[in-house]
Design a protein around this motif. Sequence first.
Motif, PDB file in Angstrom:
ATOM      1  N   PHE A 154       2.472  -8.037  -6.776  1.00 58.65           N
ATOM      2  CA  PHE A 154       1.695  -9.808  -7.041  1.00 58.65           C
ATOM      3  C   PHE A 154       0.486  -9.826  -7.894  1.00 58.65           C
ATOM      4  CE2 PHE A 154       0.244 -13.664  -5.398  1.00 58.65           C
ATOM      5  CZ  PHE A 154       1.092 -14.561  -6.464  1.00 58.65           C
ATOM      6  N   LEU A 155       0.350  -9.943  -8.654  1.00 63.52           N
ATOM      7  CA  LEU A 155      -0.714 -10.086  -8.881  1.00 63.52           C
ATOM      8  C   LEU A 155      -0.586 -11.964 -10.000  1.00 63.52           C
ATOM      9  CD1 LEU A 155      -2.826  -8.005 -11.271  1.00 63.52           C
ATOM     10  CD2 LEU A 155      -1.099  -8.265 -12.850  1.00 63.52           C
ATOM     11  N   ALA A 156      -2.244 -12.471  -9.051  1.00 66.92           N
ATOM     12  CA  ALA A 156      -2.640 -14.027  -9.772  1.00 66.92           C
ATOM     13  C   ALA A 156      -3.963 -13.622  -9.931  1.00 66.92           C
ATOM     14  CB  ALA A 156      -2.801 -14.232  -7.845  1.00 66.92           C
ATOM     15  N   LYS A 157      -4.460 -14.400 -10.118  1.00 71.10           N
ATOM     16  CA  LYS A 157      -5.793 -15.274 -11.078  1.00 71.10           C
ATOM     17  C   LYS A 157      -5.964 -15.736  -9.443  1.00 71.10           C
ATOM     18  CE  LYS A 157      -5.013 -15.302 -15.950  1.00 71.10           C
ATOM     19  NZ  LYS A 157      -4.906 -16.185 -16.702  1.00 71.10           N
ATOM     20  N   ALA A 158      -7.834 -15.665  -9.796  1.00 69.16           N
ATOM     21  CA  ALA A 158      -8.718 -16.453  -9.224  1.00 69.16           C
ATOM     22  C   ALA A 158      -9.930 -16.374 -10.562  1.00 69.16           C
ATOM     23  CB  ALA A 158      -9.011 -15.404  -7.919  1.00 69.16           C
ATOM     24  N   GLU A 159     -11.035 -17.328  -9.797  1.00 64.03           N
ATOM     25  CA  GLU A 159     -12.508 -16.995 -10.621  1.00 64.03           C
ATOM     26  C   GLU A 159     -12.390 -16.085 -10.971  1.00 64.03           C
ATOM     27  OE1 GLU A 159     -14.071 -19.635 -13.100  1.00 64.03           O
ATOM     28  OE2 GLU A 159     -12.458 -20.372 -10.896  1.00 64.03           O
ATOM     29  N   LYS A 160     -12.648 -15.183 -12.395  1.00 69.87           N
ATOM     30  CA  LYS A 160     -12.502 -14.448 -13.124  1.00 69.87           C
ATOM     31  C   LYS A 160     -12.722 -13.101 -12.224  1.00 69.87           C
ATOM     32  CE  LYS A 160     -17.360 -16.483 -14.401  1.00 69.87           C
ATOM     33  NZ  LYS A 160     -19.018 -17.108 -14.686  1.00 69.87           N
ATOM     34  N   HIS A 161     -11.329 -13.236 -12.166  1.00 69.56           N
ATOM     35  CA  HIS A 161     -11.428 -11.758 -11.527  1.00 69.56           C
ATOM     36  C   HIS A 161      -9.411 -12.151 -11.081  1.00 69.56           C
ATOM     37  CE1 HIS A 161     -14.777 -12.036  -9.343  1.00 69.56           C
ATOM     38  NE2 HIS A 161     -14.995 -10.585  -9.524  1.00 69.56           N
ATOM     39  N   MET A 162      -8.977 -10.805 -11.151  1.00 68.50           N
ATOM     40  CA  MET A 162      -7.563 -10.069 -11.279  1.00 68.50           C
ATOM     41  C   MET A 162      -7.106  -9.973  -9.691  1.00 68.50           C
ATOM     42  SD  MET A 162      -5.806 -11.607 -13.761  1.00 68.50           S
ATOM     43  CE  MET A 162      -3.821 -11.370 -13.656  1.00 68.50           C
ATOM     44  N   VAL A 163      -6.653 -10.251  -8.890  1.00 65.30           N
ATOM     45  CA  VAL A 163      -6.241  -9.690  -7.748  1.00 65.30           C
ATOM     46  C   VAL A 163      -4.435  -9.704  -7.660  1.00 65.30           C
ATOM     47  CG1 VAL A 163      -5.682 -10.465  -5.011  1.00 65.30           C
ATOM     48  CG2 VAL A 163      -7.622 -12.127  -6.869  1.00 65.30           C
ATOM     49  N   ALA A 164      -4.547  -8.200  -7.567  1.00 66.50           N
ATOM     50  CA  ALA A 164      -3.024  -7.446  -6.996  1.00 66.50           C
ATOM     51  C   ALA A 164      -3.195  -6.733  -5.531  1.00 66.50           C
ATOM     52  CB  ALA A 164      -3.301  -6.262  -7.778  1.00 66.50           C
ATOM     53  N   PHE A 165      -1.435  -7.131  -5.455  1.00 69.15           N
ATOM     54  CA  PHE A 165      -1.367  -6.591  -4.215  1.00 69.15           C
ATOM     55  C   PHE A 165      -0.438  -5.949  -4.127  1.00 69.15           C
ATOM     56  CE2 PHE A 165      -3.382 -10.899  -2.238  1.00 69.15           C
ATOM     57  CZ  PHE A 165      -3.566 -10.500  -0.603  1.00 69.15           C
ATOM     58  N   ASN A 166      -0.321  -4.744  -3.573  1.00 70.28           N
ATOM     59  CA  ASN A 166       0.575  -3.541  -3.323  1.00 70.28           C
ATOM     60  C   ASN A 166       1.157  -3.664  -2.517  1.00 70.28           C
ATOM     61  OD1 ASN A 166      -0.813  -2.803  -6.331  1.00 70.28           O
ATOM     62  ND2 ASN A 166      -1.672  -2.286  -5.638  1.00 70.28           N
ATOM     63  N   CYS A 167       2.724  -3.794  -1.535  1.00 65.84           N
ATOM     64  CA  CYS A 167       3.529  -3.728  -0.351  1.00 65.84           C
ATOM     65  C   CYS A 167       4.332  -2.868  -1.130  1.00 65.84           C
ATOM     66  CB  CYS A 167       3.610  -5.504  -0.414  1.00 65.84           C
ATOM     67  SG  CYS A 167       2.458  -6.500  -0.408  1.00 65.84           S
ATOM     68  N   VAL A 168       4.179  -2.302   0.488  1.00 67.16           N
ATOM     69  CA  VAL A 168       5.493  -0.565   0.285  1.00 67.16           C
ATOM     70  C   VAL A 168       6.110  -0.989   1.493  1.00 67.16           C
ATOM     71  CG1 VAL A 168       5.148   1.145   0.374  1.00 67.16           C
ATOM     72  CG2 VAL A 168       3.361   0.943  -0.299  1.00 67.16           C
ATOM     73  N   SER A 169       7.194  -0.902   1.171  1.00 67.76           N
ATOM     74  CA  SER A 169       8.218  -0.723   2.817  1.00 67.76           C
ATOM     75  C   SER A 169       9.040   0.585   2.986  1.00 67.76           C
ATOM     76  CB  SER A 169       8.772  -1.994   2.706  1.00 67.76           C
ATOM     77  OG  SER A 169      10.066  -1.861   3.970  1.00 67.76           O
ATOM     78  N   PRO A 170       9.713   1.698   3.817  1.00 68.05           N
ATOM     79  CA  PRO A 170      10.622   2.342   3.421  1.00 68.05           C
ATOM     80  C   PRO A 170      11.873   1.584   3.358  1.00 68.05           C
ATOM     81  CG  PRO A 170       9.592   1.967   5.913  1.00 68.05           C
ATOM     82  CD  PRO A 170       9.110   1.296   5.553  1.00 68.05           C
ATOM     83  N   GLY A 171      12.629   2.370   1.843  1.00 67.91           N
ATOM     84  CA  GLY A 171      13.540   1.712   1.208  1.00 67.91           C
ATOM     85  C   GLY A 171      14.543   0.538   2.210  1.00 67.91           C
ATOM     86  N   ALA A 172      14.702   1.684   3.001  1.00 62.99           N
ATOM     87  CA  ALA A 172      16.201   1.041   4.285  1.00 62.99           C
ATOM     88  C   ALA A 172      15.756  -0.471   4.637  1.00 62.99           C
ATOM     89  CB  ALA A 172      16.595   1.738   5.697  1.00 62.99           C
TER      90      ALA A 172
END
Length: 192
Positions: A154-172
Amino acid sequence: MVRVSAALSILALLGSPALAQGPSAQSAPAGQAPGLATEIVGPQGSFKLQPDGVNWERFQTVRSIGVRCTDKACGGERVFCMIQVRGAEDARAGQPTSRESAEEFGAGVVRNSPKEMTAGYVAPFAEKSFGPNLGQWAELKAEGEPGSLRFGLFLAKAEKHMVAFNCVSPGAKWDENKPKFETLIGSLQITR
């Protein structure tokens, strides 16, 4: 079961050099480490994320910060989100995030996946809101040795910044954990 070292290797590769600037935990009293529920605050107060300490707890290493699902909430599975930030002078809170920016970020994830795993999109980047947060969301999978992982980016904008979430789960466990990620990202407070 996916080995932690492989999952962390993949996460280390998720960030591009452009996402090197990171958030911090609020200061703890002198001589004490921040607690598991310590609020995560973005550069210049651009965002806040408060782990509840019940379902999500904060983790921090020298090079990364994020939240992991508690053993009670996720049955001991390795379920977590790394948070990365980069400066972007033209970014304004609440503005749409360009698909091009998101695709550049996602291309780095796929390009840098470990040679033992094959990574690819399950769902390409598309505009999506989680709570009040508008951004770009994609789903990827990586398969091979030592197993299968699913990622939500997930990539979103904040004031003068880009915020990225890299969320991980076992596939199953992806279908079970995806709503937890969505709720977590929906609780993000983009403050400026």
